[in-house]
Scaffold this active site. Structure first.
Site, short mmCIF file in Angstrom:
data_model
loop_
_atom_site.label_atom_id
_atom_site.label_comp_id
_atom_site.label_asym_id
_atom_site.label_seq_id
_atom_site.Cartn_x
_atom_site.Cartn_y
_atom_site.Cartn_z
N GLY A 286 0.85 -1.20 0.00
CA GLY A 286 0.00 0.00 0.00
C GLY A 286 0.88 1.24 0.00
N GLY B 236 -0.95 8.25 0.85
CA GLY B 236 -1.26 8.28 2.28
C GLY B 236 -0.12 7.81 3.17
N PHE C 88 -1.95 -0.66 -5.97
CA PHE C 88 -2.91 -1.00 -7.03
C PHE C 88 -3.34 0.31 -7.66
CE2 PHE C 88 -6.65 -4.20 -7.74
CZ PHE C 88 -6.13 -4.48 -8.99
N LEU D 245 -2.69 -1.03 3.56
CA LEU D 245 -3.73 -1.07 2.53
C LEU D 245 -5.01 -0.40 3.03
CD1 LEU D 245 -3.65 -4.72 1.13
CD2 LEU D 245 -2.52 -2.69 0.23
N TYR E 284 -17.25 5.07 13.07
CA TYR E 284 -15.89 4.55 12.90
C TYR E 284 -15.59 3.42 13.89
CZ TYR E 284 -11.27 4.05 11.14
OH TYR E 284 -10.17 3.49 10.56
P1 NAI Z 1 -4.80 5.53 1.04
O1 NAI Z 1 -6.08 5.33 0.31
O2 NAI Z 1 -4.09 6.83 0.91
O3 NAI Z 1 -3.74 4.38 0.59
C1 NAI Z 1 -4.13 3.07 0.33
C2 NAI Z 1 -3.01 2.30 -0.36
O4 NAI Z 1 -3.46 0.96 -0.55
C3 NAI Z 1 -2.63 2.83 -1.75
O5 NAI Z 1 -1.23 2.67 -1.94
C4 NAI Z 1 -3.36 1.85 -2.70
O6 NAI Z 1 -2.77 1.72 -3.98
C5 NAI Z 1 -3.23 0.58 -1.90
N1 NAI Z 1 -4.20 -0.45 -2.26
C6 NAI Z 1 -5.56 -0.42 -2.13
N2 NAI Z 1 -6.08 -1.60 -2.57
C7 NAI Z 1 -5.03 -2.37 -2.96
C8 NAI Z 1 -4.90 -3.69 -3.48
N3 NAI Z 1 -5.96 -4.48 -3.68
N4 NAI Z 1 -3.66 -4.12 -3.79
C9 NAI Z 1 -2.56 -3.35 -3.62
N5 NAI Z 1 -2.61 -2.12 -3.10
C10 NAI Z 1 -3.83 -1.63 -2.78
O7 NAI Z 1 -5.10 5.17 2.57
P2 NAI Z 1 -4.54 5.67 3.97
O8 NAI Z 1 -5.49 6.64 4.54
O9 NAI Z 1 -3.10 5.98 3.90
O10 NAI Z 1 -4.75 4.33 4.82
C11 NAI Z 1 -3.72 3.40 5.07
C12 NAI Z 1 -4.00 2.74 6.41
O11 NAI Z 1 -3.95 3.75 7.43
C13 NAI Z 1 -5.40 2.10 6.51
O12 NAI Z 1 -5.31 0.92 7.27
C14 NAI Z 1 -6.19 3.16 7.25
O13 NAI Z 1 -7.29 2.62 7.94
C15 NAI Z 1 -5.12 3.67 8.22
N6 NAI Z 1 -5.40 4.96 8.86
C16 NAI Z 1 -5.84 6.05 8.14
C17 NAI Z 1 -6.12 7.24 8.77
C18 NAI Z 1 -6.59 8.46 8.02
O14 NAI Z 1 -7.07 9.41 8.66
N7 NAI Z 1 -6.44 8.51 6.72
C19 NAI Z 1 -5.94 7.39 10.24
C20 NAI Z 1 -5.38 6.24 10.87
C21 NAI Z 1 -5.15 5.06 10.20
#
Ligand code: NAI
Length: 399
Positions: free
Chosen positions: A48, A52, A74, A139, A236
C-alpha cells in the site's frame, strides 16, 4: 495534455504528474530535514505504498534511513490522453527521486490480496534484497477477492446497531448538513468489512514471506489503525470499520508468535486522522478533520502524514528500545490528536459548526487544499495551464 482537477464527490478523477512529484518532493525534504534515523530499517517492503500513510512510510524509510524499498500498490497507469492515478504518479516520482539519491526502489502494481502478487514480491526480494527487515502494511481498499475462497468481499461504512445521525460536510461546497446512516442489515456487512480491512491478509503476507525465508532476523512489521473521538465512534470505531480494526489489532499477538523464532515483532500504530483518499470517503469524518486541523494548527501541533510517520519511525519504532504501548498493546502516534485540551475544543466547535460559520471556525480551506494536494493540484509552483506529459512511467515497471 492540460490536466485540471475533475472532482466527483469525494474523489478527484484526474491527477497531475508534476504536482504529485512536487508533493513527493516536499515529503522527501521534510524527512531529510529531520536528519537520519539511527538504526532505522535498511530493506523494506511497503504494502500500500503509493499514497497516504504507506507512501509516507516508504519515503521515511528511504530518505530517513537510506533503505532499499519495494512498494506494492494498485494504481491505474497513465495512458495517452488519460492521466494515471495519483498513486501511479507518486510512485513514479518516488522511484525517480530515490534513484537519484542512489537508493534502490522497485514497485509492483497489482492486487496485494492475491497470492500472485505475494509471489511476485517474494521473487523480487529474493532476487534483489535477499531479505527485508521491515514490512509496512498500509492497505485501504473497499473490496477484496479472497485468495483461497475466491469470494469477492465488499466493505461497508455503517453503524452496527442503530442508525447514526450527525453533522457532515460537503467540503467542496462548504455546506454542513445532517446525515443519517442506517445500521448494518446483517452480520454479513460486518464479516465482509473484516474480510477486507481486518488482519487476515496481513497474516497471509507475513506467513508467506516467512515460509519463503525472506524475513531477516529481528524483522519488524507494522500496520495502521485509528480510534478517533467519541463523536465518530458510531460510524468509525464502533462501526463496521472499527470491527475490522479490532481484528487487525488482534492479529498482532498472532504475528508475534509467528515471528518469535526470528526475533521479530509486529505492531499496530494508531495514527492521527488525516486527509487521504480513504478518509475523505467516510461520512462525518471530514468535518471532524477540518475542526481538528484548526485546533491543532492554532496550538502549533498539527501533523500531516509525513510528520506522523517520521515520528513513528524516529520516536517509536527505531529508538533502540521497545516502544511504549497502550493498554491494548498499540503504539500511539494519535497522542496529540487525542489530547484532552484538543478534544475539548473540537467538541465545542462541533456543536457550533454551521454552514455560515464553517470558513471561520474550521480549517475547511486547509482540508480542501490538502485534498487537492493528494492529486497534485494547488501547488503554487506548478503551472496548471501548461501542457504536461501525462504518460509517465514508474521506472521499475515495464509498460
Ligand atoms: P490511502 O487510500 O491513501 O492508501 C491506500 C493504499 O493501498 C494505496 O497505496 C493503494 O494503492 C493501496 N491499495 C488499495 N487496494 C489495494 C490492493 N488491492 N492491492 C494493492 N494495493 C492496494 O489510505 P490511507 O489513509 O493511507 O490508509 C492506510 C492505512 O492507514 C489504513 O489501514 C487506514 O485505515 C489507516 N489509517 C488512516 C487514517 C486516516 O485518517 N487517513 C488514520 C489512521 C489510520
Amino acid at each position: 495534455m492540460i490536466i485540471q482537477p475533475r472532482v466527483r464527490g469525494f474523489i478527484c478523477l484526474t491527477s497531475h504528474p508534476e504536482g504529485t512529484a512536487e508533493h513527493v518532493k516536499q515529503q522527501v525534504a521534510y524527512v531529510k530535514s529531520k536528519g537520519k534515523i539511527e538504526n532505522g530499517p535498511k530493506k523494506v517492503l511497503v504494502i500500500g505504498a503509493s499514497t497516504g500513510f504507506g507512501l509516507a512510510s516508504r519515503i521515511t524509510a528511504a530518505f530517513g534511513s537510506d533503505a532499499a524499498t519495494i512498494g506494492v500498490f494498485f494504481e491505474k497507469p497513465a495512458a495517452p490522453g488519460k492521466p494515471g492515478t495519483a498513486g501511479w504518479y507518486n510512485s513514479a516520482a518516488f522511484e525517480q527521486q530515490a534513484t537519484e539519491a542512489g537508493l534502490y526502489a522497485k514497485s509492483i502494481n497489482g492486487d496485494a490480496f492475491s497470492d500472485e502478487v505475494k509471489k511476485q514480491a517474494i521473487a523480487l526480494i529474493k532476487q534483489d534484497l535477499g531479505q527485508v527487515d521491515l514490512v509496512v502494511y498500509s492497505l485501504a481498499s473497499p473490496r477484496r477477492t479472497h485468495p483461497k475462497t475466491g469470494v469477492a468481499h465488499a466493505s461497508v461504512l455503517k453503524p452496527i446497531s442503530q442508525p447514526f445521525t450527525n453533522k457532515t460536510v460537503d467540503f467542496h461546497a462548504g455546506v454542513i448538513s445532517d446525515i443519517s446512516i442506517q445500521p448494518v442489515e446483517s452480520e454479513d456487512d460486518i464479516d465482509n468489512t473484516i474480510a477486507v480491512m481486518g488482519g487476515e491478509d496481513w497474516k497471509f503476507w507475513i506467513e508467506e514471506l516467512k515460509a519463503a525465508n525472506v524475513l531477516a532476523d529481528g524483522v519488524k512489521t507494522v500496520a495502521y489503525s485509528y480510534i478517533g473521538p467519541e463523536l465518530t465512534y458510531p460510524i468509525y470505531r464502533n462501526g463496521t470499520i472499527g470491527k475490522a480494526k479490532d481484528d487487525l489489532e488482534a492479529t498482532v499477538p498472532v504475528l508475534n508468535d509467528l515471528l518469535a523464532d526470528l526475533n521479530g515483532v509486529s505492531y499496530v500504530s494508531v495514527n492521527k486522522a488525516l486527509v487521504t483518499q480513504s478518509s475523505s470517503a467516510i461520512p462525518v469524518v471530514p468535518l471532524y478533520i477540518s475542526l481538528l486541523y484548526k485546533v491543532m494548527k492554532e496550538k502549533g501541533i498539527h501533523e500531516g502524514t509525513i510528520e506522523q510517520i517520521q515520528r513513528l519511525f524516529a520516536e517509536r519504532l527505531y529508538t533502540g528500545a521497545a516502544p511504549a504501548l497502550d493498554d491494548k498493546g498499540r503504539i500511539r502516534v494519535d497522542d496529540l490528536e487525542m489530547r484532552e485540551d484538543v478534544q475539548a475544543e473540537v467538541a465545542k466547535l462541533w456543536e457550533k459548526a454551521t454552514t455560515e460559520n464553517l470558513e471561520e471556525i474550521s480549517d475547511i480551506a486547509g482540508y480542501r487544499d490538502e485534498f487537492f494536494h493528494l492529486f497534485g493540484f494547488n501547488f503554487s509552483n506548478v503551472d496548471y495551464e501548461a501542457d504536461t506529459n501525462e504518460v509517465v512511467e514508474v521506472p521499475s515497471i515495464k509498460g
